[in-house]
Design an enzyme around this catalytic site. Structure first.
Site, PDB file in Angstrom:
ATOM      1  N   GLY A  44       0.889  -1.147   0.000  1.00 21.76           N
ATOM      2  CA  GLY A  44       0.000   0.000   0.000  1.00 21.76           C
ATOM      3  C   GLY A  44       0.924   1.192   0.000  1.00 21.76           C
ATOM      4  O   GLY A  44       1.993   1.142  -0.617  1.00 21.76           O
ATOM      5  N   CYS A  50       6.365  -5.080   0.369  1.00 22.30           N
ATOM      6  CA  CYS A  50       6.427  -3.742  -0.246  1.00 22.30           C
ATOM      7  C   CYS A  50       6.353  -2.646   0.822  1.00 22.30           C
ATOM      8  O   CYS A  50       7.303  -2.453   1.549  1.00 22.30           O
ATOM      9  CB  CYS A  50       5.355  -3.594  -1.317  1.00 22.30           C
ATOM     10  SG  CYS A  50       5.695  -2.207  -2.430  1.00 22.30           S
ATOM     11  N   ARG A 100      13.082   3.719  -0.110  1.00 21.03           N
ATOM     12  CA  ARG A 100      11.730   3.786  -0.670  1.00 21.03           C
ATOM     13  C   ARG A 100      11.783   4.101  -2.166  1.00 21.03           C
ATOM     14  O   ARG A 100      12.652   4.837  -2.615  1.00 21.03           O
ATOM     15  CB  ARG A 100      10.948   4.886   0.061  1.00 21.03           C
ATOM     16  CG  ARG A 100       9.518   4.867  -0.337  1.00 21.03           C
ATOM     17  CD  ARG A 100       8.598   5.566   0.610  1.00 21.03           C
ATOM     18  NE  ARG A 100       7.251   5.363   0.087  1.00 21.03           N
ATOM     19  CZ  ARG A 100       6.244   6.168   0.276  1.00 21.03           C
ATOM     20  NH1 ARG A 100       6.378   7.218   1.015  1.00 21.03           N
ATOM     21  NH2 ARG A 100       5.077   5.893  -0.253  1.00 21.03           N
ATOM     22  N   ILE A 131       6.280  -3.205  -7.718  1.00 22.76           N
ATOM     23  CA  ILE A 131       5.452  -2.030  -8.014  1.00 22.76           C
ATOM     24  C   ILE A 131       5.918  -0.857  -7.160  1.00 22.76           C
ATOM     25  O   ILE A 131       5.748  -0.874  -5.941  1.00 22.76           O
ATOM     26  CB  ILE A 131       3.959  -2.349  -7.765  1.00 22.76           C
ATOM     27  CG1 ILE A 131       3.517  -3.468  -8.723  1.00 22.76           C
ATOM     28  CG2 ILE A 131       3.100  -1.101  -7.943  1.00 22.76           C
ATOM     29  CD1 ILE A 131       2.093  -3.944  -8.524  1.00 22.76           C
ATOM     30  N   HIS A 189       5.705  -8.312  -4.499  1.00 19.61           N
ATOM     31  CA  HIS A 189       4.313  -8.644  -4.155  1.00 19.61           C
ATOM     32  C   HIS A 189       4.011 -10.119  -4.383  1.00 19.61           C
ATOM     33  O   HIS A 189       3.423 -10.474  -5.414  1.00 19.61           O
ATOM     34  CB  HIS A 189       3.351  -7.792  -4.982  1.00 19.61           C
ATOM     35  CG  HIS A 189       3.357  -6.356  -4.594  1.00 19.61           C
ATOM     36  ND1 HIS A 189       2.742  -5.892  -3.459  1.00 19.61           N
ATOM     37  CD2 HIS A 189       3.932  -5.285  -5.175  1.00 19.61           C
ATOM     38  CE1 HIS A 189       2.920  -4.592  -3.351  1.00 19.61           C
ATOM     39  NE2 HIS A 189       3.654  -4.198  -4.381  1.00 19.61           N
ATOM     40  N   GLU A 206       1.750 -11.779  -3.137  1.00 22.44           N
ATOM     41  CA  GLU A 206       0.290 -11.968  -3.142  1.00 22.44           C
ATOM     42  C   GLU A 206      -0.308 -11.735  -4.527  1.00 22.44           C
ATOM     43  O   GLU A 206      -1.443 -12.111  -4.776  1.00 22.44           O
ATOM     44  CB  GLU A 206      -0.359 -11.059  -2.088  1.00 22.44           C
ATOM     45  CG  GLU A 206      -0.537  -9.596  -2.462  1.00 22.44           C
ATOM     46  CD  GLU A 206       0.739  -8.761  -2.398  1.00 22.44           C
ATOM     47  OE1 GLU A 206       1.842  -9.346  -2.220  1.00 22.44           O
ATOM     48  OE2 GLU A 206       0.651  -7.532  -2.554  1.00 22.44           O
TER      49      GLU A 206
END
Lengths: 195, 339
Positions: free
Chosen positions: A52, A84, A115, A143, A179, A181
């Site tokens: 997120g 992430c 970051r 991402i 990610h 997931e």
């Protein structure tokens, strides 16, 4: 076994689904549940902090009054995986972007994160990853991903992309810059459930 | 400074990356900003992204004239001022504005009815881009067309710049009800619906056919959009509908937008099934923007907890004044654009 997925912001349902799939693969009983209140943190056996926006998730962890109980349970040995944005929050140190935005880290793992290390969304990418955990490469989905700039003491690198660390483990704690997931591949979740 | 990587092993701009980016925004608030200072306030308040534009929709309404992509210099300043994603609006069909935004390093383009449409026939062929697009929709047909064109995220159109949530609620209820009905359609009924949804793409060809008295023109074999024939487009829109029916929801993240002005507005949209919220004029047209911004962020996280909604709604100062939909002449309603 009850696996909590922190649900203050981000890709929550994807982690719930992938965790339930990994549980079935392993023939384990139990299920994933979303958590956003302190009493819910007390009832779980492990925790996933999803992707997120790390600035948003960090502020909401405080707004919801969750910080102390997450940190305490992590220090007491509850397995926690951060992916992430969650990977950023697991770290003890962050780069100038983390500092500039006053992002309060959970300071659980001996590592420093950078970051948006690879750039913005235009530079987001998929890549096959060699890991020390699996024989076959893992489909990495990056991402606006962070990178793990340094690891020290008991924290060790579990996967690299070129020379950059993108997955790290420390005892029962796991930090993943990509990610798992979203990848359709449950191996990272299965590994986490075995911690 | 971005790290160096061996680019030959990497895949960029895939559907998974585009839709995945939108998934990371779930449960979040995306705030309209017109300068770097507002972007920093939004980030500090917990926004998951900011939307860069020249004027917020309420001011676009007042100013009139042609509303275009924001000044690239402003967009660059906003990108440099925050770490969260920066989105920017392009006019409907204006692929050159979208190309410029991609070059600037914007994370997502909003092909937006809030700006003045640039193409009377077509939206942007979004599959030609590496960065993802979000598009506004009022109903299932608009959503199916935008998904076919490659949108990675949806939002209700609502009626931007009004501070009136009624149109966003209308669009979400129509969407939910249509998807519910879609799940009951047979394969052939769904195909017929796909054909109906595809008809919009024939506007240009239909004009040319009648303009030239060209009775022989055969739409089914004509290349219409994205290098595809009309028959192929109907099949692909049918595939989109099948995916929606299978998932019982849109296959991409769907946010609320257009008229959200209070924490309770955000909560009602989330309870109706939205994945997050865009707030346009509602924050920087309110009496105390940082307080309103934080309140809406908390309301979206705790949308199903009325005690939190009540708490964060206390003493927020003046929300934006707002406009009744019936006071806006139909031709001035932004939602009528780009269907």
């Amino acid at each position: 076994m009850k696996i909590g997925v922190l649900a203050v912001q981000g890709a929550v349902s994807e982690h719930v689904e992938m965790t339930n799939r990994a549980l079935r693969d392993l023939g384990r009983s139990g299920s994933a549940a979303v958590v956003r209140r302190v009493d819910q943190i007390e009832g779980i056996d492990s925790l996933i902090i999803p992707g997120g926006e790390s600035t948003t998730i960090s502020r909401l962890i405080d707004k919801q009054g969750l910080r102390d109980s997450i940190v305490k349970r992590g220090q007491d040995g509850m397995p926690i995986m951060g992916t992430c944005a969650g990977c950023i929050l697991m770290a003890k140190a962050g780069d100038e972007d983390v500092e500039r935005t006053d992002t309060e880290l959970l300071s659980l793992m001996d590592m420093k994160v950078a970051r948006n290390a690879f750039g913005g969304q235009r530079e987001s990418f998929e890549a096959e990853l060699d890991t020390v955990l699996f024989e076959e490469p893992f489909p990495g989905v990056f991402i606006r991903a962070p990178a793990i700039a340094e690891v020290w003491e008991d924290c060790r690198s579990l996967a690299r992309l070129d020379e950059h660390v993108v997955m790290a483990g420390q005892a029962h704690l796991l930090a993943v810059a990509f990610h798992p997931e979203l990848s359709g591949d449950p191996r990272v979740h299965r590994f986490f459930l075995d911690l | 400074m971005p790290l160096d990587l061996d680019l030959s092993k990497l895949r960029f701009g895939t559907e998974l990356l585009k839709r995945g980016f939108a998934k990371m925004q779930k449960g979040g608030v995306i705030m309209d900003v017109t300068n770097a200072e507002q972007a920093v306030i939004s980030e500090e308040a917990g926004a998951v992204a900011v939307m860069a534009l020249e004027r917020v929709p309420a001011d676009i309404r007042t100013a009139g004239g042609v509303a275009r992509m924001a000044d690239p210099k402003k967009i660059e300043e906003i990108i440099e001022s925050v770490t969260i994603p920066v989105m920017a609006k392009a006019r409907i069909g204006h692929f050159a504005e979208a190309q410029a935004l991609e070059t600037l390093g914007v994370d997502m383009v909003d092909e937006s009815e809030v700006l003045t449409p640039a193409d009377p026939f077509f939206h942007i062929d979004k599959k030609q881009f590496k960065i993802p697009f979000v598009c506004g929709t009022r109903n299932l047909g608009e959503a199916a067309r935008r998904l076919f064109e490659g949108a990675a995220m949806m939002r209700t159109k609502g009626e931007a710049g009004t501070g009136n949530v009624v149109e966003a609620v209308r669009h979400m209820r129509i969407m939910n009800s249509s998807i519910y009905r879609l799940c009951d359609l047979s394969e052939s009924e769904m195909h017929r619906t796909a054909g109906k949804f595809a008809e919009k793409y024939l506007t240009l060809a239909g004009f040319v056919k009648s303009h030239m008295a060209d009775e022989k023109a055969d739409f089914s074999t004509m290349t219409i959009f994205g290098g595809k024939t009309y028959s192929t487009m109907v099949e692909e829109i049918h595939d989109v509908l099948k995916e929606i029916a299978e998932m019982k929801r849109l296959p991409v993240v769907n946010f609320a937008a257009g008229g959200i002005a209070t924490p309770a507005d955000a909560a009602i949209m989330m309870q109706l099934g939205c994945d997050g919220v865009f707030v346009g004029s509602g924050i920087f047209k309110s009496g105390d923007p940082p307080v309103m911004a934080r309140a809406i962020v908390e309301a979206v996280t705790n949308f199903d907890d009325p005690s939190v909604i009540a708490e964060v709604s206390k003493s927020l100062g003046d929300p934006m004044r707002g406009l009744d939909i019936n006071e806006i002449p139909e031709h001035e309603r932004l939602q009528e654009r780009g269907t």
